[in-house]
Design a protein around this motif. Structure first.
Motif, PDB file in Angstrom:
ATOM      1  N   TRP A   1       0.858  -1.178   0.000  1.00 47.48           N
ATOM      2  CA  TRP A   1       0.000   0.000   0.000  1.00 47.48           C
ATOM      3  C   TRP A   1       0.897   1.232   0.000  1.00 47.48           C
ATOM      4  O   TRP A   1       1.878   1.312   0.738  1.00 47.48           O
ATOM      5  CB  TRP A   1      -0.900   0.030   1.226  1.00 47.48           C
ATOM      6  CG  TRP A   1      -2.050  -0.925   1.150  1.00 47.48           C
ATOM      7  CD1 TRP A   1      -2.096  -2.189   1.618  1.00 47.48           C
ATOM      8  CD2 TRP A   1      -3.332  -0.670   0.564  1.00 47.48           C
ATOM      9  NE1 TRP A   1      -3.311  -2.763   1.368  1.00 47.48           N
ATOM     10  CE2 TRP A   1      -4.093  -1.848   0.726  1.00 47.48           C
ATOM     11  CE3 TRP A   1      -3.916   0.424  -0.069  1.00 47.48           C
ATOM     12  CZ2 TRP A   1      -5.408  -1.956   0.276  1.00 47.48           C
ATOM     13  CZ3 TRP A   1      -5.215   0.330  -0.516  1.00 47.48           C
ATOM     14  CH2 TRP A   1      -5.953  -0.853  -0.341  1.00 47.48           C
TER      15      TRP A   1
ATOM     16  N   TYR B   1      -4.821   6.504  -1.531  1.00 44.76           N
ATOM     17  CA  TYR B   1      -4.140   5.256  -1.198  1.00 44.76           C
ATOM     18  C   TYR B   1      -4.177   4.326  -2.418  1.00 44.76           C
ATOM     19  O   TYR B   1      -5.237   4.047  -2.975  1.00 44.76           O
ATOM     20  CB  TYR B   1      -4.812   4.586   0.002  1.00 44.76           C
ATOM     21  CG  TYR B   1      -4.566   5.343   1.280  1.00 44.76           C
ATOM     22  CD1 TYR B   1      -5.287   6.491   1.577  1.00 44.76           C
ATOM     23  CD2 TYR B   1      -3.587   4.925   2.177  1.00 44.76           C
ATOM     24  CE1 TYR B   1      -5.043   7.201   2.742  1.00 44.76           C
ATOM     25  CE2 TYR B   1      -3.340   5.633   3.341  1.00 44.76           C
ATOM     26  CZ  TYR B   1      -4.067   6.782   3.610  1.00 44.76           C
ATOM     27  OH  TYR B   1      -3.810   7.490   4.755  1.00 44.76           O
TER      28      TYR B   1
ATOM     29  N   CYS C   1      -3.135   0.564  -3.899  1.00 43.46           N
ATOM     30  CA  CYS C   1      -2.768  -0.823  -3.689  1.00 43.46           C
ATOM     31  C   CYS C   1      -1.871  -1.236  -4.864  1.00 43.46           C
ATOM     32  O   CYS C   1      -2.103  -0.802  -6.005  1.00 43.46           O
ATOM     33  CB  CYS C   1      -4.058  -1.638  -3.669  1.00 43.46           C
ATOM     34  SG  CYS C   1      -3.869  -3.404  -3.673  1.00 43.46           S
TER      35      CYS C   1
END
Lengths: 113, 111
Positions: free
Chosen positions: B35, B88, B90
Motif C-alpha cells: 500500500w 491510497y 494498492c
C-alpha cells in the motif's frame, strides 16, 4: 535521506514539441521506472530499466522513449507531445527486491496545449 | 482489463473511527502486495506490505489483511486521523520487480 529527484514540478509544452523529463536517484538503485498517473486509472507503467543502457517497454510506451546512460539518471522523452499526454509523470527507483517497493519522485505535472 | 482494482474511488471517515480500504486482484501469480499513500503534489510513499505467505501484517495504526482465496486485501487504519487524508494505492507483484497499481482510493478523514 534517500531521494528521487525530478527536474521539473510543472511543465507546459506545445503540441508537437519534443519534451524531456529528467529523473535522478542517489540510492545506487539498479531499477528505475516511469509511470503516468491519471484520475481513475491509477499509475500506468510507461518504461522501465534494470541496468544502464537497458530499457524495457511497460504497458503504455507508445509516444514515449527513454534513455539511461548513467545508473543514477533515467530520462523520459516525448518525441512529439500531444494533448493526450497531459498527465502527472512519476519516476521511481528500487533496489531490485520487492520488500519496500519503489521510492518515488515528487512528480512532474505536464500540460500539453 | 485492470489486474488490481480498488472499487471505491473515495471514502469519508470520522476522525477516531476505523478506515477500511479495499483492493481486489485477478492475477493468481501475484505474491507480494504493498500500500502506498499519496498527498497532492507529492510522489507516493510506501506505507505497508504483505507477502502471500501471511494473512496479516501490522504496523502501528495500519494493518493489512490478505485473503488469497478471495484475491482480496484490505488496509485498516485505526484510529483514523486528519493527516491520513490522502489517496491510497494498492500495488501487487509476481516477480518482485514490477508492480501493478490500482486506481487509488481518496480517503478523507473528517475532524
Amino acid at each position: 535521506d534517500v531521494k528521487v529527484t525530478q527536474s521539473s514540478r510543472y511543465l507546459v509544452k506545445r503540441t508537437g514539441e519534443k519534451v524531456f523529463l529528467e529523473c535522478v536517484q542517489d540510492m545506487d538503485h539498479e531499477n528505475m521506472f516511469w509511470y503516468r498517473q491519471d484520475p481513475g486509472l491509477g499509475l500506468r507503467l510507461i518504461y522501465f530499466s534494470y541496468d544502464v543502457k537497458m530499457k524495457e517497454k511497460g504497458d503504455i510506451p507508445e509516444g514515449y522513449s527513454v534513455s539511461r546512460e548513467k545508473k543514477e539518471r533515467f530520462s523520459l522523452i516525448l518525441e512529439s507531445a500531444s494533448t493526450n499526454q497531459t498527465s502527472m509523470y512519476l519516476c521511481a527507483s528500487s533496489l531490485g527486491g520487492g520488500l519496500y517497493g519503489y521510492t518515488f519522485g515528487s512528480g512532474t505535472r505536464l500540460t500539453v496545449v | 482489463d485492470q489486474q488490481v482494482k480498488q472499487n471505491s474511488p473515495s471514502l469519508s471517515v470520522q476522525e477516531g473511527r476505523i478506515s477500511i480500504l479495499n483492493c481486489d486482484y485477478t492475477n493468481s501469480m501475484f505474491d507480494y502486495f504493498l500500500w502506498y499513500k499519496k498527498y497532492p503534489a507529492e510522489g507516493p510513499t510506501f506505507l505497508i506490505s504483505i507477502s502471500s505467505i501471511k494473512d496479516k501484517n501490522e504496523d502501528g495504526r495500519f494493518t493489512v489483511f490478505l485473503n488469497k482465496s478471495a484475491k482480496h486485501l484490505s488496509l485498516h487504519i485505526v484510529p483514523s486521523q486528519p493527516g491520513d487524508s490522502a489517496v491510497y494505492f494498492c500495488a501487487a507483484t509476481g516477480n518482485g520487480q514490477n508492480f501493478v497499481f490500482g486506481p487509488g482510493t481518496r480517503l478523507s478523514v473528517l475532524p
